[in-house]
Design an enzyme around this catalytic site. Structure first.
Site, PDB file in Angstrom:
ATOM      1  N   ASP A   1       0.830  -1.209   0.000  1.00  0.00           N
ATOM      2  CA  ASP A   1       0.000   0.000   0.000  1.00  0.00           C
ATOM      3  C   ASP A   1       0.865   1.259   0.000  1.00  0.00           C
ATOM      4  O   ASP A   1       2.008   1.244   0.448  1.00  0.00           O
ATOM      5  CB  ASP A   1      -0.910  -0.025   1.241  1.00  0.00           C
ATOM      6  CG  ASP A   1      -2.022   1.001   1.156  1.00  0.00           C
ATOM      7  OD1 ASP A   1      -2.386   1.412   0.028  1.00  0.00           O
ATOM      8  OD2 ASP A   1      -2.530   1.400   2.218  1.00  0.00           O
TER       9      ASP A   1
ATOM     10  N   GLY B   1       0.124   5.535  -4.330  1.00  0.00           N
ATOM     11  CA  GLY B   1      -0.449   6.815  -4.748  1.00  0.00           C
ATOM     12  C   GLY B   1       0.104   7.966  -3.925  1.00  0.00           C
ATOM     13  O   GLY B   1       0.507   9.010  -4.472  1.00  0.00           O
TER      14      GLY B   1
ATOM     15  N   ASN C   1     -11.026  -2.340  -5.272  1.00  0.00           N
ATOM     16  CA  ASN C   1     -10.230  -1.405  -6.087  1.00  0.00           C
ATOM     17  C   ASN C   1     -10.889  -1.042  -7.422  1.00  0.00           C
ATOM     18  O   ASN C   1     -10.465  -0.091  -8.085  1.00  0.00           O
ATOM     19  CB  ASN C   1      -8.811  -1.940  -6.324  1.00  0.00           C
ATOM     20  CG  ASN C   1      -7.924  -1.877  -5.097  1.00  0.00           C
ATOM     21  OD1 ASN C   1      -7.066  -2.738  -4.885  1.00  0.00           O
ATOM     22  ND2 ASN C   1      -8.093  -0.860  -4.264  1.00  0.00           N
TER      23      ASN C   1
HETATM   24  C1  IPE Z   1      -5.441  -2.591  -0.158  1.00  0.00           C
HETATM   25  O1  IPE Z   1      -5.096  -1.259  -0.299  1.00  0.00           O
HETATM   26  C2  IPE Z   1      -5.446  -3.279  -1.486  1.00  0.00           C
HETATM   27  C3  IPE Z   1      -4.148  -3.437  -2.140  1.00  0.00           C
HETATM   28  C4  IPE Z   1      -2.991  -3.074  -1.673  1.00  0.00           C
HETATM   29  C5  IPE Z   1      -4.181  -4.104  -3.424  1.00  0.00           C
HETATM   30  P1  IPE Z   1      -6.200  -0.115  -0.478  1.00  0.00           P
HETATM   31  O2  IPE Z   1      -5.463   1.155  -0.664  1.00  0.00           O
HETATM   32  O3  IPE Z   1      -7.158  -0.492  -1.534  1.00  0.00           O
HETATM   33  O4  IPE Z   1      -6.963  -0.158   0.915  1.00  0.00           O
HETATM   34  P2  IPE Z   1      -7.758   0.993   1.692  1.00  0.00           P
HETATM   35  O5  IPE Z   1      -8.713   1.595   0.718  1.00  0.00           O
HETATM   36  O6  IPE Z   1      -6.736   1.982   2.156  1.00  0.00           O
HETATM   37  O7  IPE Z   1      -8.405   0.293   2.843  1.00  0.00           O
HETATM   38  C1  IPE Z   2      -1.486   0.292  -3.378  1.00  0.00           C
HETATM   39  O1  IPE Z   2      -1.263   1.662  -3.385  1.00  0.00           O
HETATM   40  C2  IPE Z   2      -1.741  -0.268  -4.754  1.00  0.00           C
HETATM   41  C3  IPE Z   2      -3.127  -0.729  -4.950  1.00  0.00           C
HETATM   42  C4  IPE Z   2      -4.096  -0.671  -4.091  1.00  0.00           C
HETATM   43  C5  IPE Z   2      -3.427  -1.304  -6.244  1.00  0.00           C
HETATM   44  P1  IPE Z   2      -2.476   2.692  -3.410  1.00  0.00           P
HETATM   45  O2  IPE Z   2      -2.857   2.946  -4.823  1.00  0.00           O
HETATM   46  O3  IPE Z   2      -3.579   2.236  -2.538  1.00  0.00           O
HETATM   47  O4  IPE Z   2      -1.793   3.985  -2.805  1.00  0.00           O
HETATM   48  P2  IPE Z   2      -2.400   4.956  -1.707  1.00  0.00           P
HETATM   49  O5  IPE Z   2      -2.807   4.098  -0.558  1.00  0.00           O
HETATM   50  O6  IPE Z   2      -3.563   5.652  -2.348  1.00  0.00           O
HETATM   51  O7  IPE Z   2      -1.286   5.870  -1.366  1.00  0.00           O
HETATM   52 MG    MG Z   3      -4.011   2.461  -0.587  1.00  0.00          MG
END
Ligand code: IPE
Ligand code: IPE
Ligand code: MG
Length: 232
Positions: free
Chosen positions: A11, A14, A59
């Site tokens: 995680d 982004g 997602n």
């Molecule tokens: C969990 O992360 C899913 C993956 C890493 C693929 P998310 O970013 O989707 O989870 P939340 O929304 O913070 O709970």
């Molecule tokens: C994890 O990083 C990747 C996926 C969930 C696919 P994020 O995309 O959730 O990144 P943040 O949590 O928004 O920073």
């Molecule tokens: Mg995330």
């Protein structure tokens, strides 16, 4: 203490990108490189199964652009690294549901699974379009069908339920790591986590290194896993 099965919620891609003045997808791109490095490191450390949360059933709520980008990453990852994974005897597997995944991505995933299916080294298991609540519901449906078709009695015990889950072929989950500082499970391996050790690390996935992995494993080794019992 042996670590057989490690799972990671990768995680923070982004937020990492944003902090660098980049767009979110650049965080995912960097995340793929880290994924490769960590898979190789886990293999070198003798871990049997590394389960990586790559895309959750939730997602799909993200923008079409971001989802589309994420769905193209397996093709990029395997075109770049499949040869090395083969050389290292790593087997690719997937938990989650294939059907909703775009057909081109399905083909790429299936091809990697097929090409590596006879490899006997570490299992690199991708949780793709995976949600644990869905996994449990599908397991219950499967069990119910067996009961209704008289294949078995309605006498399920706790220890047997694993066989109805997508992780049925893997050893119990020893350690779950989540990056990015979030302290939640986000619908990942809910049943399997019952007695796993948990590590929440503050750094985003693109900054996770093999040294961070080694530190997590050292922490794990210091834990006193009692499974509800008392150590004499
Ligand atoms: C969990 O992360 C899913 C993956 C890493 C693929 P998310 O970013 O989707 O989870 P939340 O929304 O913070 O709970
Ligand atoms: C994890 O990083 C990747 C996926 C969930 C696919 P994020 O995309 O959730 O990144 P943040 O949590 O928004 O920073
Ligand atoms: Mg995330």
């Amino acid at each position: 203490m042996n670590v057989r099965h490690v799972a990671i919620i990768m995680d923070g891609n982004g937020r990492w990108a944003k902090a660098q003045g980049k767009v979110r997808t650049e965080g995912h791109f960097k995340g793929v490189e880290v994924l490769h490095d960590i898979a190789i490191a886990a293999n070198d450390l003798g871990i049997e199964v590394l389960t990586l949360y790559a895309f959750s059933t939730e997602n799909w709520k993200r923008s079409a652009d971001e989802v589309g980008y994420l769905m193209k990453l397996p093709a990029y990852f395997f075109s770049r690294f499949l040869k090395e994974l083969m050389e290292k005897n790593i087997r690719i597997t997937m938990i989650g549901e294939m059907e909703q995944i775009p057909i081109d991505t399905q083909k790429v995933l299936q091809s990697a699974i097929d090409q590596t299916k006879n490899n006997t080294g570490m299992v690199l298991n991708f949780a793709m379009n995976y949600g644990s609540q869905r996994e449990i519901v599908l397991g219950i449906r499967k069990y119910t069908e067996e009961v209704l078709s008289k294949k078995r009695e309605n006498n399920l015990e706790v220890g047997e339920f694993d066989q109805y889950l997508m992780t049925s072929e893997f050893p119990p989950l020893d350690l779950m790591i989540r990056t990015s500082g979030e302290c939640r499970i986000s619908n990942f391996l809910l049943w399997q986590l019952a007695y796993s050790e948990l590590e929440f690390v503050d750094i985003p996935w693109p900054e996770f290194t093999k040294e961070t992995l080694a530190t997590c494993l050292e922490q794990f080794k210091k834990r006193d896993r009692r499974f509800g019992g008392v150590k004499s």
